[in-house]
Design an enzyme around this catalytic site. Structure first.
Site, PDB file in Angstrom:
ATOM      1  N   GLU A 142       5.292 -25.017  33.886  1.00  0.00           N
ATOM      2  CA  GLU A 142       5.716 -24.624  32.551  1.00  0.00           C
ATOM      3  C   GLU A 142       5.835 -23.110  32.460  1.00  0.00           C
ATOM      4  O   GLU A 142       5.016 -22.366  33.013  1.00  0.00           O
ATOM      5  CB  GLU A 142       4.796 -25.183  31.468  1.00  0.00           C
ATOM      6  N   CYS A 143       6.887 -22.663  31.794  1.00  0.00           N
ATOM      7  CA  CYS A 143       7.218 -21.253  31.603  1.00  0.00           C
ATOM      8  C   CYS A 143       7.289 -20.537  32.960  1.00  0.00           C
ATOM      9  O   CYS A 143       8.191 -20.795  33.738  1.00  0.00           O
ATOM     10  CB  CYS A 143       6.244 -20.590  30.642  1.00  0.00           C
ATOM     11  N   GLY A 144       6.345 -19.643  33.281  1.00  0.00           N
ATOM     12  CA  GLY A 144       6.406 -18.951  34.561  1.00  0.00           C
ATOM     13  C   GLY A 144       6.415 -19.912  35.732  1.00  0.00           C
ATOM     14  O   GLY A 144       7.118 -19.694  36.730  1.00  0.00           O
TER      15      GLY A 144
ATOM     16  N   SER B 120       9.538 -27.003  32.370  1.00  0.00           N
ATOM     17  CA  SER B 120      10.255 -26.448  31.217  1.00  0.00           C
ATOM     18  C   SER B 120       9.587 -25.141  30.827  1.00  0.00           C
ATOM     19  O   SER B 120       8.523 -24.780  31.342  1.00  0.00           O
ATOM     20  CB  SER B 120      10.242 -27.420  30.032  1.00  0.00           C
TER      21      SER B 120
END
Length: 434
Positions: free
Chosen positions: A324-326, A422
């Site tokens: 997620e994200c990074g 995501s």
């Protein structure tokens, strides 16, 4: 359980440093603490843990269900002093107007200590504080800490004004360049990167001991009522039986309540460091790459051959891989850093992201999984990043997303086989009908 919320009229008032100093000062006195951070912040909790010596949990009144918040407060705070730092201003919430630190204080029955930046005010402080104190009958502002006071005369003027409205002054802190923390694009520079964190926290504690009435703060904390019966509340289901989690300066944004929730549901949890070129545990059936700052470490990650080989092996043997994200950015084909240099990433998702092309993406999200074999219930999440998607290839989409106002944001995230990801930081299960 006893407790307090340290809040402020607005961001930038100095409540984080005051909170850190109070935590360390109370710890020196032998007080057992349960540190907390209101809202979705991923950075401040690491500072709280460093100051208190205890794990800091997030308490998010928008993204977490009320029963979940009550249960977490009871588990975390039982027999200890629950000290929660608010986010933003006391009554600032999501775009729908809900989810403020004031909402959290009301739910948990916590008295509020308001940290007021007095650098550019004197007697007007009484009007400001009286407004906050009277704004909601279910939120009790129990006292104030005056921050960035300029002189003895300035302090006298402030105290006199607050005496007139019968508001207790619990401390008066002078302006001090030694009480400043460095910042970057997502907030404070991480605790683990602060080269003199221990001396900084020690200095902040010295200031709080000298300038604040710690005895009165403990008295104000009292005992929060708490639930008569501890709610039994399910949390987000584990993504595997043995989940190995990336944890270092590039992958530091994981929520303690999520990991503890997985443990509480019977999952084994282990950790590894991609920046140290470590591979995920070979016997794990799930790998979690949380958010962080991969854009600041893209070159090192691109050359971490042990990490790359281990991740590819995990994918080949069928382990579920979730980023997620990074972590999502690192699962992609490439990451373009702030100087425009493209670095090869893991190549497990058809994705190229860029920190050279920046746009702020910020807000709460409600998510409906389009891949129910991974997430079978609606979820709440928070999105905060400046990187942008350069390209996405052919892959299944992971979520349908809405913002806090219920407006559709389209689809988000990607899935390729057993690899998912995501930009969303998952927080909790969404309330039915939310």
């Amino acid at each position: 359980m006893s407790g307090l919320m340290i809040a402020a009229p607005a961001s930038g008032s100095g409540k984080t440093v005051v909170t850190l100093g109070l935590m360390r000062a109370l710890k020196r006195r032998g007080q057992t603490l349960a540190p907390g951070k209101a809202g979705p912040d991923y950075i401040d909790p690491a500072f709280h843990s460093a100051a208190s010596g205890e794990t800091c949990f997030n308490f998010d009144p928008w993204a977490m269900r009320p029963d979940f918040l009550l249960a977490q407060a009871e588990r975390h705070g039982r027999g200890r002093l629950l000290l929660i730092e608010a986010m933003m201003g006391l009554f600032d919430g999501a775009s729908d107007g809900s989810g403020s630190a004031g909402d959290l204080a009301a739910l948990l029955g916590l008295p509020v200590v308001l940290v007021v930046d007095c650098a550019k005010t004197s007697q007007s402080v009484a009007a400001l504080v009286s407004g906050f104190a009277a704004y909601r009958a279910d939120v009790r502002v129990a006292g104030v800490i005056l921050n960035r006071v300029g002189s003895d005369r300035h302090e006298m003027m402030l105290r006199t004004a607050l005496d007139a409205i019968r508001m207790p002054v619990l401390g008066a802190i002078r302006s001090d360049a030694g009480l400043a923390l460095p910042e970057r694009h997502l907030g404070l520079v991480q605790a683990g990167e602060h080269g003199a964190l221990e001396s900084f926290v020690g200095h902040a504690a010295d200031v709080m001991e000298r300038c604040c009435d710690l005895d009165q703060l403990v008295v104000l904390a009292g005992r929060a009522p708490g639930p008569a019966v501890l709610p039994v509340v399910s949390s987000i289901a584990p993504i595997g039986q043995h989940i190995t989690i990336a944890r270092d300066m590039a992958f530091a944004f994981s929520y303690a309540h999520l990991i503890e929730g997985w443990r509480g549901q019977g999952a084994e949890v282990s950790f590894f460091s991609p920046l140290a070129d470590e591979a995920p545990s070979a016997d794990a059936d799930a790998v979690y790459l949380p958010g962080g700052y991969p854009e600041l470490h893209a070159g090192a990650l691109a050359h971490a051959s042990g990490f790359r080989t281990g991740m590819q092996s995990a994918a080949q043997r069928g382990a579920l891989i979730y980023g997620e994200c990074g972590g999502y950015m690192v699962l992609g084909d490439a990451l373009v850093d702030g100087e425009g240099v493209s670095h090869s990433m893991l190549g497990l998702l058809p994705l190229v992201t860029s920190y050279a092309v920046r746009k702020r993406h910020l807000g709460y999200r409600r998510l409906t999984s389009l891949q129910p074999d991974l997430f079978s219930v609606p979820l709440t999440a928070h999105e905060f990043h400046y990187s942008t998607v350069v390209s996405e290839g052919a892959a299944d989409r992971l979520f349908a997303a809405e913002d806090a106002l219920g407006e559709a944001l389209g689809v988000a995230g990607l899935r390729r086989g057993n690899v998912f990801g995501s930009y969303m930081h998952l927080v909790d299960i969404a309330e039915t009908g939310a």
